[in-house]
Design a protein around this motif. Sequence first.
Motif, PDB file in Angstrom:
ATOM      1  N   ASP A 207      -6.383   0.176 -13.202  1.00  0.00           N
ATOM      2  CA  ASP A 207      -6.033  -1.032 -13.936  1.00  0.00           C
ATOM      3  C   ASP A 207      -4.986  -1.796 -13.112  1.00  0.00           C
ATOM      4  O   ASP A 207      -4.136  -1.173 -12.460  1.00  0.00           O
ATOM      5  CB  ASP A 207      -5.453  -0.624 -15.298  1.00  0.00           C
ATOM      6  CG  ASP A 207      -5.125  -1.814 -16.179  1.00  0.00           C
ATOM      7  OD1 ASP A 207      -4.056  -2.432 -15.957  1.00  0.00           O
ATOM      8  OD2 ASP A 207      -5.908  -2.108 -17.096  1.00  0.00           O
ATOM      9  N   PRO A 208      -5.005  -3.130 -13.099  1.00  0.00           N
ATOM     10  CA  PRO A 208      -4.021  -3.891 -12.318  1.00  0.00           C
ATOM     11  C   PRO A 208      -2.570  -3.556 -12.652  1.00  0.00           C
ATOM     12  O   PRO A 208      -1.682  -3.682 -11.802  1.00  0.00           O
ATOM     13  CB  PRO A 208      -4.350  -5.346 -12.670  1.00  0.00           C
ATOM     14  CG  PRO A 208      -5.802  -5.327 -13.056  1.00  0.00           C
ATOM     15  CD  PRO A 208      -6.015  -4.011 -13.729  1.00  0.00           C
ATOM     16  N   ARG A 209      -2.302  -3.086 -13.883  1.00  0.00           N
ATOM     17  CA  ARG A 209      -0.936  -2.742 -14.277  1.00  0.00           C
ATOM     18  C   ARG A 209      -0.431  -1.474 -13.596  1.00  0.00           C
ATOM     19  O   ARG A 209       0.747  -1.135 -13.708  1.00  0.00           O
ATOM     20  CB  ARG A 209      -0.864  -2.577 -15.794  1.00  0.00           C
ATOM     21  CG  ARG A 209      -1.102  -3.864 -16.578  1.00  0.00           C
ATOM     22  CD  ARG A 209      -1.290  -3.592 -18.057  1.00  0.00           C
ATOM     23  NE  ARG A 209      -2.540  -2.866 -18.325  1.00  0.00           N
ATOM     24  CZ  ARG A 209      -2.931  -2.487 -19.537  1.00  0.00           C
ATOM     25  NH1 ARG A 209      -2.174  -2.771 -20.603  1.00  0.00           N
ATOM     26  NH2 ARG A 209      -4.081  -1.845 -19.705  1.00  0.00           N
ATOM     27  N   CYS A 210      -1.324  -0.774 -12.895  1.00  0.00           N
ATOM     28  CA  CYS A 210      -0.964   0.499 -12.269  1.00  0.00           C
ATOM     29  C   CYS A 210      -0.476   0.346 -10.832  1.00  0.00           C
ATOM     30  O   CYS A 210      -0.184   1.358 -10.185  1.00  0.00           O
ATOM     31  CB  CYS A 210      -2.167   1.438 -12.273  1.00  0.00           C
ATOM     32  SG  CYS A 210      -2.745   1.916 -13.915  1.00  0.00           S
ATOM     33  N   VAL A 215       3.655   4.982 -11.776  1.00  0.00           N
ATOM     34  CA  VAL A 215       2.810   4.832 -12.962  1.00  0.00           C
ATOM     35  C   VAL A 215       1.886   6.038 -13.113  1.00  0.00           C
ATOM     36  O   VAL A 215       1.262   6.467 -12.135  1.00  0.00           O
ATOM     37  CB  VAL A 215       1.929   3.560 -12.876  1.00  0.00           C
ATOM     38  CG1 VAL A 215       1.238   3.316 -14.220  1.00  0.00           C
ATOM     39  CG2 VAL A 215       2.730   2.353 -12.453  1.00  0.00           C
ATOM     40  N   ILE A 216       1.808   6.563 -14.328  1.00  0.00           N
ATOM     41  CA  ILE A 216       0.737   7.490 -14.681  1.00  0.00           C
ATOM     42  C   ILE A 216      -0.378   6.626 -15.245  1.00  0.00           C
ATOM     43  O   ILE A 216      -0.229   6.000 -16.288  1.00  0.00           O
ATOM     44  CB  ILE A 216       1.200   8.536 -15.696  1.00  0.00           C
ATOM     45  CG1 ILE A 216       2.362   9.358 -15.128  1.00  0.00           C
ATOM     46  CG2 ILE A 216       0.042   9.460 -16.069  1.00  0.00           C
ATOM     47  CD1 ILE A 216       2.961  10.334 -16.123  1.00  0.00           C
ATOM     48  N   CYS A 217      -1.486   6.576 -14.525  1.00  0.00           N
ATOM     49  CA  CYS A 217      -2.576   5.651 -14.827  1.00  0.00           C
ATOM     50  C   CYS A 217      -3.735   6.440 -15.433  1.00  0.00           C
ATOM     51  O   CYS A 217      -4.321   7.303 -14.764  1.00  0.00           O
ATOM     52  CB  CYS A 217      -3.010   4.958 -13.538  1.00  0.00           C
ATOM     53  SG  CYS A 217      -4.013   3.487 -13.791  1.00  0.00           S
ATOM     54  N   ASN A 230       3.864   2.764  -6.321  1.00  0.00           N
ATOM     55  CA  ASN A 230       3.823   1.464  -5.640  1.00  0.00           C
ATOM     56  C   ASN A 230       2.484   1.207  -4.966  1.00  0.00           C
ATOM     57  O   ASN A 230       2.399   0.825  -3.804  1.00  0.00           O
ATOM     58  CB  ASN A 230       4.961   1.365  -4.625  1.00  0.00           C
ATOM     59  CG  ASN A 230       6.307   1.191  -5.308  1.00  0.00           C
ATOM     60  OD1 ASN A 230       6.462   0.339  -6.194  1.00  0.00           O
ATOM     61  ND2 ASN A 230       7.280   2.012  -4.946  1.00  0.00           N
ATOM     62  N   GLY A 231       1.421   1.420  -5.730  1.00  0.00           N
ATOM     63  CA  GLY A 231       0.076   1.140  -5.263  1.00  0.00           C
ATOM     64  C   GLY A 231      -0.588   2.281  -4.524  1.00  0.00           C
ATOM     65  O   GLY A 231      -1.797   2.225  -4.264  1.00  0.00           O
ATOM     66  N   ARG A 232       0.145   3.319  -4.175  1.00  0.00           N
ATOM     67  CA  ARG A 232      -0.416   4.464  -3.460  1.00  0.00           C
ATOM     68  C   ARG A 232      -0.780   5.561  -4.457  1.00  0.00           C
ATOM     69  O   ARG A 232       0.075   6.038  -5.191  1.00  0.00           O
ATOM     70  CB  ARG A 232       0.595   5.008  -2.447  1.00  0.00           C
ATOM     71  CG  ARG A 232       0.101   6.246  -1.690  1.00  0.00           C
ATOM     72  CD  ARG A 232       1.233   6.873  -0.917  1.00  0.00           C
ATOM     73  NE  ARG A 232       0.829   8.151  -0.318  1.00  0.00           N
ATOM     74  CZ  ARG A 232       1.683   9.063   0.147  1.00  0.00           C
ATOM     75  NH1 ARG A 232       3.006   8.832   0.081  1.00  0.00           N
ATOM     76  NH2 ARG A 232       1.240  10.181   0.673  1.00  0.00           N
TER      77      ARG A 232
END
Length: 328
Positions: A207-210, A215-217, A230-232
């Motif tokens: 999800d774009p919010r991740c 973040v736990i996505c 941070n996107g990784r």
Amino acid sequence: MRRPALLLSALIFGFATAAIANPLPDPISVTPLAQELRFKMQSPQVRELQVRLRQAKYLAVVDVEDRFGQQTREAVRKLQQDAGLRATGAVDAATWQALAQRSRQPTQAELNNTDIGPWYVAPDQPGYVMELQHRLKQAGLYQGRIDGVLNPDTRQAVAAWRQRIGLPASEVMDERTWVPLIRRTRTPRYAELFDAPPSSDMTQQLDPRCTTGKVICISRQQKKMSFVDNGRIRFTREARFAMPGWESDEGEFRIWYMNHETVSKIFGERTPMPFALFYDRNVAVHYSQDFADKGYAGGSHGCSQLRDYQVAKWLYEQVKVGDKVVVY
């Protein structure tokens, strides 16, 4: 519909996995009710009452006693409601018979609080066995390698620990054995047990919010969970969610409470929830032995579950209160 959220007293319990009651016993095995059992009385038969209530998943206790307390009375009321009886909280002949149909004759070990329950976490989880070996080494009972193998030395150390705390020698690390061990030893860090973070070869469409921050996505549609920094993507694993009727909310949340030794007691039995990360009232990310054992044949009461103890331990050390959880 999900039950209303409980407050601080329920934090350490969380939402966990449902279980099915035991099959009905032979009625011949039922001990006659010597007298009506009521609140505040003391009797050896209260002990049997509590064991049977525990078997029937109405009373989430480790040990039983002769005293008829408030928790026992509430458990009796729930039983009476389910059985179509008047919910008085007192055990008369009809209530005793209804309970007998949902339980079996207690063993002496159950009555004396020396029974061997199930493993707190199954010994087929190498990450858990490594932590167990580390703790037993701290206690001076294990001198072998921290390798995650339930070898003879580890089994002997478990039996020796049980004897040290006054329980019969056994090779099973149940809750009554594990809890004193974690109270008297320190929790080893992930890096003390493992040389590297968990490997990951799965993919998840995020999800774009991740993509910003830690973040736990969690994707229910993909049945996956990723930890993203941070996107990784640091890891992706299969995840399991709520049974029908127990769905929790989707959206963006923040971790507000963390507890690595949570045990759920909400649903009449004690269900370990190691490495619980609460993000939506009583809903948490946590390790689930039921998920490890049954896969998607089961489900939670709202939580997002992992079935790899090592992964859950690593994730627990990567996040802090305030970090983001996205469920979509």
